[in-house]
Design a protein around this motif. Structure first.
Motif, mmCIF file in Angstrom:
data_model
loop_
_atom_site.group_PDB
_atom_site.id
_atom_site.type_symbol
_atom_site.label_atom_id
_atom_site.label_comp_id
_atom_site.label_asym_id
_atom_site.label_seq_id
_atom_site.Cartn_x
_atom_site.Cartn_y
_atom_site.Cartn_z
ATOM 1 N N TRP A 1 -0.218 -12.668 -35.428
ATOM 2 C CA TRP A 1 -0.319 -11.391 -34.711
ATOM 3 C C TRP A 1 -0.807 -11.608 -33.288
ATOM 4 N N ARG A 2 -1.824 -12.436 -33.115
ATOM 5 C CA ARG A 2 -2.372 -12.669 -31.777
ATOM 6 C C ARG A 2 -1.331 -13.330 -30.866
ATOM 7 N N ASN B 1 1.478 -2.322 -19.207
ATOM 8 C CA ASN B 1 1.706 -2.772 -20.581
ATOM 9 C C ASN B 1 1.188 -4.195 -20.799
ATOM 10 N N PHE B 2 1.199 -5.015 -19.759
ATOM 11 C CA PHE B 2 0.558 -6.330 -19.852
ATOM 12 C C PHE B 2 -0.906 -6.175 -20.243
ATOM 13 N N MET B 3 -1.604 -5.267 -19.560
ATOM 14 C CA MET B 3 -3.028 -5.064 -19.855
ATOM 15 C C MET B 3 -3.232 -4.427 -21.233
ATOM 16 N N ASN B 4 -2.311 -3.566 -21.653
ATOM 17 C CA ASN B 4 -2.419 -2.990 -22.995
ATOM 18 C C ASN B 4 -2.388 -4.075 -24.066
ATOM 19 N N GLU B 5 -1.495 -5.050 -23.896
ATOM 20 C CA GLU B 5 -1.415 -6.146 -24.865
ATOM 21 C C GLU B 5 -2.674 -7.005 -24.819
ATOM 22 N N ILE B 6 -3.160 -7.285 -23.627
ATOM 23 C CA ILE B 6 -4.397 -8.058 -23.480
ATOM 24 C C ILE B 6 -5.564 -7.324 -24.135
ATOM 25 N N ASN B 7 -5.633 -6.011 -23.941
ATOM 26 C CA ASN B 7 -6.723 -5.225 -24.525
ATOM 27 C C ASN B 7 -6.674 -5.236 -26.045
ATOM 28 N N ALA B 8 -5.470 -5.262 -26.603
ATOM 29 C CA ALA B 8 -5.344 -5.346 -28.063
ATOM 30 C C ALA B 8 -5.921 -6.662 -28.572
ATOM 31 N N ILE B 9 -5.648 -7.749 -27.854
ATOM 32 C CA ILE B 9 -6.190 -9.050 -28.248
ATOM 33 C C ILE B 9 -7.711 -9.053 -28.112
ATOM 34 N N ILE B 10 -8.214 -8.494 -27.015
ATOM 35 C CA ILE B 10 -9.660 -8.467 -26.781
ATOM 36 C C ILE B 10 -10.369 -7.634 -27.842
ATOM 37 N N ILE C 1 16.735 -5.638 -47.279
ATOM 38 C CA ILE C 1 16.192 -4.810 -46.199
ATOM 39 C C ILE C 1 16.590 -5.400 -44.855
ATOM 40 N N THR C 2 17.137 -4.574 -43.997
ATOM 41 C CA THR C 2 17.502 -5.013 -42.646
ATOM 42 C C THR C 2 16.713 -4.188 -41.624
ATOM 43 N N TYR C 3 16.474 -4.782 -40.472
ATOM 44 C CA TYR C 3 15.702 -4.132 -39.415
ATOM 45 C C TYR C 3 16.518 -4.153 -38.127
ATOM 46 N N ARG C 4 16.541 -3.035 -37.455
ATOM 47 C CA ARG C 4 17.273 -2.944 -36.194
ATOM 48 C C ARG C 4 16.377 -3.474 -35.071
ATOM 49 N N LEU C 5 16.871 -4.477 -34.364
ATOM 50 C CA LEU C 5 16.115 -5.083 -33.275
ATOM 51 C C LEU C 5 16.738 -4.663 -31.949
ATOM 52 N N ASN C 6 16.023 -3.840 -31.212
ATOM 53 C CA ASN C 6 16.551 -3.297 -29.958
ATOM 54 C C ASN C 6 16.064 -4.043 -28.720
ATOM 55 N N ASN C 7 14.961 -4.780 -28.852
ATOM 56 C CA ASN C 7 14.394 -5.450 -27.678
ATOM 57 C C ASN C 7 13.496 -6.597 -28.127
ATOM 58 N N TYR C 8 12.880 -7.249 -27.157
ATOM 59 C CA TYR C 8 12.050 -8.412 -27.434
ATOM 60 C C TYR C 8 10.836 -8.051 -28.277
ATOM 61 N N ILE C 9 10.263 -6.874 -28.065
ATOM 62 C CA ILE C 9 9.094 -6.442 -28.832
ATOM 63 C C ILE C 9 9.455 -6.307 -30.311
ATOM 64 N N ASP C 10 10.640 -5.761 -30.594
ATOM 65 C CA ASP C 10 11.092 -5.669 -31.983
ATOM 66 C C ASP C 10 11.219 -7.057 -32.611
ATOM 67 N N THR C 11 11.725 -8.007 -31.838
ATOM 68 C CA THR C 11 11.877 -9.376 -32.334
ATOM 69 C C THR C 11 10.519 -9.980 -32.676
ATOM 70 N N LEU C 12 9.537 -9.772 -31.803
ATOM 71 C CA LEU C 12 8.189 -10.281 -32.065
ATOM 72 C C LEU C 12 7.597 -9.650 -33.325
ATOM 73 N N ALA C 13 7.802 -8.341 -33.484
ATOM 74 C CA ALA C 13 7.272 -7.656 -34.667
ATOM 75 C C ALA C 13 7.867 -8.241 -35.944
#
Length: 261
Positions: A109-110, A128-137, A87-99
């Motif tokens: 995950w955190r 989007n910074f706050m969206n990520e923070i809200n996910a952690i919270i 299985i291969t995954y296409r990585l288009n950006n930094y978020i894909d790399t983190l996933a």
């Protein structure tokens, strides 16, 4: 696949439909509390719910990778094909790399969400910074460091209204000189001088050696018409930090105003 992620689990739209069916049936059978006339339609309520979900691009990408891995494994394909296929995954950006790092158990995950938040912040993408923070919270609602990090970064970016939300949550968890100081400093920025005086004085009860708090208190007193208290506060600031040029200039200006009276 428009409503399911595999043979068993609904996607978000699928769950919304199930929720609508349950809700409609509950209304028909009077299972709900005494009705209160809503201010918005159910469609608008659904939109607000989706918009406020603590679910970011990182989560959707991670879900996509997991589903890809699942559907290319037995029993969705034969055992032989499952073992043979890489299985291969296409990585288009930094978020894909983190996933992919989360999927591969290389980071938690955190940690991935915190790194995503830092990445968005570095790009000045504060929403989007706050969206990520809200996910952690949402995952860890009582972790003070998350609120403190968000508050500090948003203050540095001069996003005071956004910082205030996280600061108030932090203050509820652990009121201290830092939270009182910044509640007062933001109140000063918003021209709420009486509120600023209250919070800044409270901060000084915890830490009377903070020159910036004394300086902000001086500005709050001056803007609320309390000249002598403003002079006293800025003198305290200079006693702690005698090299503060801004405070020296303000002190001299206050003395000139007093002498002119």
């Amino acid at each position: 696949y428009n409503l399911m992620v595999d043979h068993l689990h609904p996607n978000i739209e699928g769950y919304n439909l199930i929720g609508d069916i349950f809700f409609d049936k509950m209304k028909q059978n009077n299972f709900l509390p005494d009705p209160v006339e809503p201010n918005i339609t159910e469609r608008d309520a659904d939109s607000l719910l989706l918009a406020g979900l603590p679910y970011t691009k990182l989560d959707s990408t991670l879900s996509h990778f997991r589903i890809t891995k699942l559907l290319k494994s037995y029993p969705f394909v034969s055992r032989e094909e499952s073992q043979r296929r890489k299985i291969t995954y296409r990585l288009n950006n930094y978020i894909d790399t983190l996933a992919l790092q989360v999927l591969s158990n290389k980071i938690l995950w955190r940690v991935a969400h915190q790194r995503a938040a830092d990445w968005y912040y570095s790009k000045k993408d504060y929403d989007n910074f706050m969206n990520e923070i809200n996910a952690i919270i949402n995952y860890q609602p009582y972790t003070e460091i998350t609120y403190a990090t968000a508050t500090g970064k948003l203050i540095n970016a001069k996003r005071y209204d956004d910082a205030l939300y996280y600061l108030k949550q932090l203050h509820k968890l652990h009121p201290n000189d830092y939270t009182y100081k910044w509640l007062g400093s933001i109140a000063l920025q918003k021209n709420n001088y009486e509120e600023a005086i209250k919070y800044l004085n409270k901060s000084l009860e915890y830490n009377p050696k903070d020159s910036q708090t004394w300086y902000n208190l001086s500005g709050s007193y001056y803007n609320s018409g309390q000249l002598e208290k403003a002079i006293y506060a800025v003198k305290q600031c200079l006693n702690i930090d005698g090299n503060n040029v801004t405070a020296k200039n303000f002190y001299n200006s206050l003395l000139m105003i007093r002498n002119q009276k």
